[in-house]
Design a protein around this motif. Structure first.
Motif, PDB file in Angstrom:
ATOM      1  N   GLU A 188      22.836 -35.801  23.594  1.00  0.00           N
ATOM      2  CA  GLU A 188      23.616 -35.640  24.731  1.00  0.00           C
ATOM      3  C   GLU A 188      24.775 -34.593  24.590  1.00  0.00           C
ATOM      4  O   GLU A 188      25.483 -34.679  23.651  1.00  0.00           O
ATOM      5  N   LEU A 189      24.648 -33.165  24.871  1.00  0.00           N
ATOM      6  CA  LEU A 189      25.371 -32.537  24.293  1.00  0.00           C
ATOM      7  C   LEU A 189      26.347 -31.595  25.656  1.00  0.00           C
ATOM      8  O   LEU A 189      25.280 -31.472  27.040  1.00  0.00           O
ATOM      9  N   SER A 190      27.421 -31.592  25.699  1.00  0.00           N
ATOM     10  CA  SER A 190      28.427 -30.630  26.571  1.00  0.00           C
ATOM     11  C   SER A 190      28.380 -29.915  26.684  1.00  0.00           C
ATOM     12  O   SER A 190      28.735 -29.108  25.312  1.00  0.00           O
ATOM     13  N   ILE A 191      28.031 -29.036  28.097  1.00  0.00           N
ATOM     14  CA  ILE A 191      28.162 -27.352  28.073  1.00  0.00           C
ATOM     15  C   ILE A 191      29.504 -26.675  28.451  1.00  0.00           C
ATOM     16  O   ILE A 191      28.982 -27.270  30.208  1.00  0.00           O
ATOM     17  N   PRO A 215      15.652 -25.047  31.272  1.00  0.00           N
ATOM     18  CA  PRO A 215      15.690 -25.351  29.914  1.00  0.00           C
ATOM     19  C   PRO A 215      15.930 -24.705  29.298  1.00  0.00           C
ATOM     20  O   PRO A 215      16.436 -23.612  29.867  1.00  0.00           O
ATOM     21  N   VAL A 216      16.633 -25.074  27.745  1.00  0.00           N
ATOM     22  CA  VAL A 216      17.412 -24.401  26.961  1.00  0.00           C
ATOM     23  C   VAL A 216      17.030 -24.454  25.995  1.00  0.00           C
ATOM     24  O   VAL A 216      16.873 -25.854  25.535  1.00  0.00           O
ATOM     25  N   VAL A 279      19.894 -28.204  31.261  1.00  0.00           N
ATOM     26  CA  VAL A 279      20.606 -28.584  32.044  1.00  0.00           C
ATOM     27  C   VAL A 279      20.282 -29.359  32.550  1.00  0.00           C
ATOM     28  O   VAL A 279      19.867 -28.787  33.104  1.00  0.00           O
ATOM     29  N   LEU A 280      20.828 -30.520  33.594  1.00  0.00           N
ATOM     30  CA  LEU A 280      21.279 -31.488  34.329  1.00  0.00           C
ATOM     31  C   LEU A 280      21.757 -30.898  36.026  1.00  0.00           C
ATOM     32  O   LEU A 280      23.187 -29.980  35.132  1.00  0.00           O
ATOM     33  N   PRO A 281      21.164 -30.564  36.592  1.00  0.00           N
ATOM     34  CA  PRO A 281      22.178 -30.301  37.998  1.00  0.00           C
ATOM     35  C   PRO A 281      22.535 -31.819  38.471  1.00  0.00           C
ATOM     36  O   PRO A 281      22.480 -32.541  38.557  1.00  0.00           O
ATOM     37  N   HIS A 282      23.592 -31.156  38.990  1.00  0.00           N
ATOM     38  CA  HIS A 282      24.327 -32.205  39.492  1.00  0.00           C
ATOM     39  C   HIS A 282      24.826 -33.425  38.741  1.00  0.00           C
ATOM     40  O   HIS A 282      25.143 -34.328  38.937  1.00  0.00           O
ATOM     41  N   VAL A 283      24.830 -33.084  37.650  1.00  0.00           N
ATOM     42  CA  VAL A 283      25.765 -33.626  36.584  1.00  0.00           C
ATOM     43  C   VAL A 283      27.003 -33.013  35.483  1.00  0.00           C
ATOM     44  O   VAL A 283      26.622 -31.970  35.116  1.00  0.00           O
ATOM     45  N   ILE A 314      23.495 -30.955  28.749  1.00  0.00           N
ATOM     46  CA  ILE A 314      22.261 -30.974  28.434  1.00  0.00           C
ATOM     47  C   ILE A 314      21.797 -32.034  27.950  1.00  0.00           C
ATOM     48  O   ILE A 314      22.180 -32.506  27.086  1.00  0.00           O
ATOM     49  N   LYS A 315      20.653 -32.854  28.826  1.00  0.00           N
ATOM     50  CA  LYS A 315      19.475 -32.986  27.719  1.00  0.00           C
ATOM     51  C   LYS A 315      19.128 -33.498  26.914  1.00  0.00           C
ATOM     52  O   LYS A 315      18.324 -32.128  27.176  1.00  0.00           O
ATOM     53  N   VAL A 316      18.606 -33.337  25.481  1.00  0.00           N
ATOM     54  CA  VAL A 316      18.145 -33.007  24.055  1.00  0.00           C
ATOM     55  C   VAL A 316      17.527 -33.943  23.875  1.00  0.00           C
ATOM     56  O   VAL A 316      16.891 -35.092  24.554  1.00  0.00           O
ATOM     57  N   LYS A 317      16.021 -32.724  24.003  1.00  0.00           N
ATOM     58  CA  LYS A 317      14.786 -33.359  23.897  1.00  0.00           C
ATOM     59  C   LYS A 317      14.456 -33.926  22.816  1.00  0.00           C
ATOM     60  O   LYS A 317      13.122 -33.583  21.659  1.00  0.00           O
ATOM     61  N   ALA A 318      14.687 -32.875  21.777  1.00  0.00           N
ATOM     62  CA  ALA A 318      14.184 -32.708  20.202  1.00  0.00           C
ATOM     63  C   ALA A 318      14.765 -31.256  19.071  1.00  0.00           C
ATOM     64  O   ALA A 318      16.494 -30.706  19.734  1.00  0.00           O
ATOM     65  N   VAL A 319      15.571 -31.925  18.577  1.00  0.00           N
ATOM     66  CA  VAL A 319      15.995 -30.897  16.989  1.00  0.00           C
ATOM     67  C   VAL A 319      14.501 -31.120  15.992  1.00  0.00           C
ATOM     68  O   VAL A 319      14.489 -31.381  15.473  1.00  0.00           O
TER      69      VAL A 319
END
Length: 502
Positions: A188-191, A215-216, A279-283, A314-319
């Motif tokens: 998880e990342l905050s933006i 998606p970002v 980027v998650l909506p409503h969170v 932001i819910k991270v899916k991969a690095v």
């Protein structure tokens, strides 16, 4: 042929298209890159070191402009390096963009008007040589990415130079910007989105209205041309303008993108790191939910900003990253921010005034003291009596377009607008406070200026409102003959010193 000339020619042969080639060029420039093998802690220590070496900008003194640095041994991150300060010098930026320091604003202005859009490559990308998926055991952002804290007060480890790339959910139009990104958890990342200031924020808001995830991709460690170009703002680059096209124009070839592996988005193909996520909506989350310091990180005005209560997640899916990756970072109030924010603003002001009154504005400088955003110096040439007053019109044009500007200094063509001592000389000998100050109170400015607050003055109606001020340090056209600077003999000093004038 002199050794210096051989060195210059070698430097020019290094084609800068990514972070690694930029660092190689700096290696060939005396005094522009410092490498250390001494282990450093990314938690405040790394920034603490660079504060003394080369941060500059609005960082608390003592600080100075100095070389970029590479830390080869970062505590907790074996095999990974961190580069800092790559753009923390106007001279370095100019060298990396193949121009002269005083020409940067004009070069960027021309690049905006002649965009070269990015292209999608096929096949494997350099940024995907190593892949870590969030659904794999042991995935942990904080261990994969050597993000730093600038100070012990920071909310957490920050990614300060992440090129955030997203597309509008309705139109598919893409944009790249830099945002404040804090590691909040293993995936998880905050933006932080400044209200109304960035296009990706508007994209996230629209996706939320539709109940969709946005998606970002976040590309870290890229060509300096991308980092500079990404900092343009409206009206110069209106909604729908992909700032990667500015970098393409600067390099005279398109930026290469690749498809992400886990989200429907693209990333910069030769980046050192790419974080893929949604980027998650409503969170919304508190930025300092883990540290509870009450602070975020040091911002460009030189103060540590308060932690936001409403960061998006932001819910991270991969690095993914290159082999032996180099993390790139910066200090928020450093000269690096002045370069990234100030030079595009110079370009924007120059282009706007040039269209309104061609040939009058000689140059623009957004100085270090204003963090590249709050203050601009306009070098204006009055050629005829009818030009009197147009210098103030130029300042009003700049204010009307760029809300973050607070102070503008106007100087004549014989004053070096890039030398603040010379600007203050003009203020001391060509300025009277009772006639040459123009104030515009009650105008929207920037919320990070702590003096732009009702608690500072009852005249300020809301946080972020300010009194914009013009300091007209130009000589009245009718009196130009009285203000001629001492006329020295023009000579080539190299004959006596062996050193070419810079």
């Amino acid at each position: 042929m002199t050794r210096a000339k051989i060195k210059t020619e070698t430097t020019e042969k290094i084609k800068v298209r990514d972070l690694r080639s930029a660092l190689r060029r700096l290696e060939h420039m005396p005094g522009q890159l410092l490498e250390t093998n001494v282990e450093v802690d990314p938690s405040a220590e790394l920034s603490g070191v660079y504060r003394y070496v080369g941060a500059g900008g609005t960082v608390k003194r003592p600080t100075k402009e100095g070389p970029a640095m590479i830390f080869n041994h970062v505590k907790g991150h074996p095999g990974k390096r961190v580069a800092i300060g790559v753009l923390a010098s106007r001279k370095r930026v100019a060298a990396l963009l193949d121009t002269e320091p005083e020409n940067l604003g004009k070069l960027l202005w021309k690049s905006v008007d002649h965009p070269v859009p990015p292209v999608l490559i096929k096949g494997p990308a350099l940024c995907q040589q190593v892949v870590h998926r969030a659904d794999e055991p042991g995935f942990d952002l904080a261990k994969l990415v050597p993000a730093q804290t600038n100070t012990p007060d920071d909310a957490g480890p920050y990614i300060t130079l992440g090129m955030c790339y997203a597309a509008h959910p309705d139109t598919g139009v893409s944009d790249v910007t830099i945002h404040r990104l804090c590691i909040q958890g293993k995936d998880e990342l905050s933006i932080f989105f400044t209200p109304g200031a960035r296009h990706i924020g508007a994209m996230a808001e629209r996706a939320e209205e539709l109940g969709q995830k946005l998606p970002v991709s976040i590309s870290i460690g890229v060509d300096p041309a991308i980092e500079i170009g990404s900092c343009f703002e409206p009206p110069t680059t209106p909604f729908g303008y992909d700032e990667l096209a500015v970098a393409g124009a600067l390099r005279k070839e398109p930026v290469e993108l690749c498809n992400c592996l886990t989200v429907e988005q693209r990333a910069i193909a030769n980046a050192e790191y790419v974080i893929e996520g949604e980027v998650l909506p409503h969170v919304r989350i508190k930025e300092d939910q883990n540290s509870h310091t009450g602070y975020a990180m040091p911002e460009f005005p030189g103060y540590t900003g308060p932690a936001s209560e409403n960061c998006w997640l932001i819910k991270v899916k991969a690095v993914t990253h290159r082999e032996d990756p180099i993390m790139q970072t910066c200090i928020g109030p450093s000269e690096e921010h002045v370069s990234m924010a100030g030079i595009p603003t110079e370009a924007s002001i120059y282009g706007m005034v040039e269209k309104a009154m061609p040939g009058k504005l000689r140059n623009v400088y957004c100085s270090s003291a204003g963090g590249g955003k709050y203050m601009a110096v306009l070098q204006f040439q009055k050629k005829t009596a009818s030009d009197e007053g147009r210098q103030r019109q130029a300042a009003l044009l700049a204010f009307s377009a760029f809300s973050e500007l607070k102070h503008i200094f106007l100087v004549d063509e014989d004053v070096d607008c890039f030398d603040m001592d010379d600007v203050l000389w003009a203020m001391n000998t060509r300025f009277q406070g009772d006639r040459d100050i123009i104030t515009i109170p009650g105008v929207r400015c920037h919320p990070l200026d702590p003096s732009n607050s009702p608690s500072y003055s009852a005249s300020i109606l809301d946080q972020g409102i300010a009194c914009k001020t013009i300091f007209d340090c130009t000589v009245p056209f009718s009196q130009k003959d009285r203000f001629v600077r001492a006329r020295f003999l023009e000579v080539d000093a190299e004959k006596w010193t062996g050193q070419r004038e810079k």
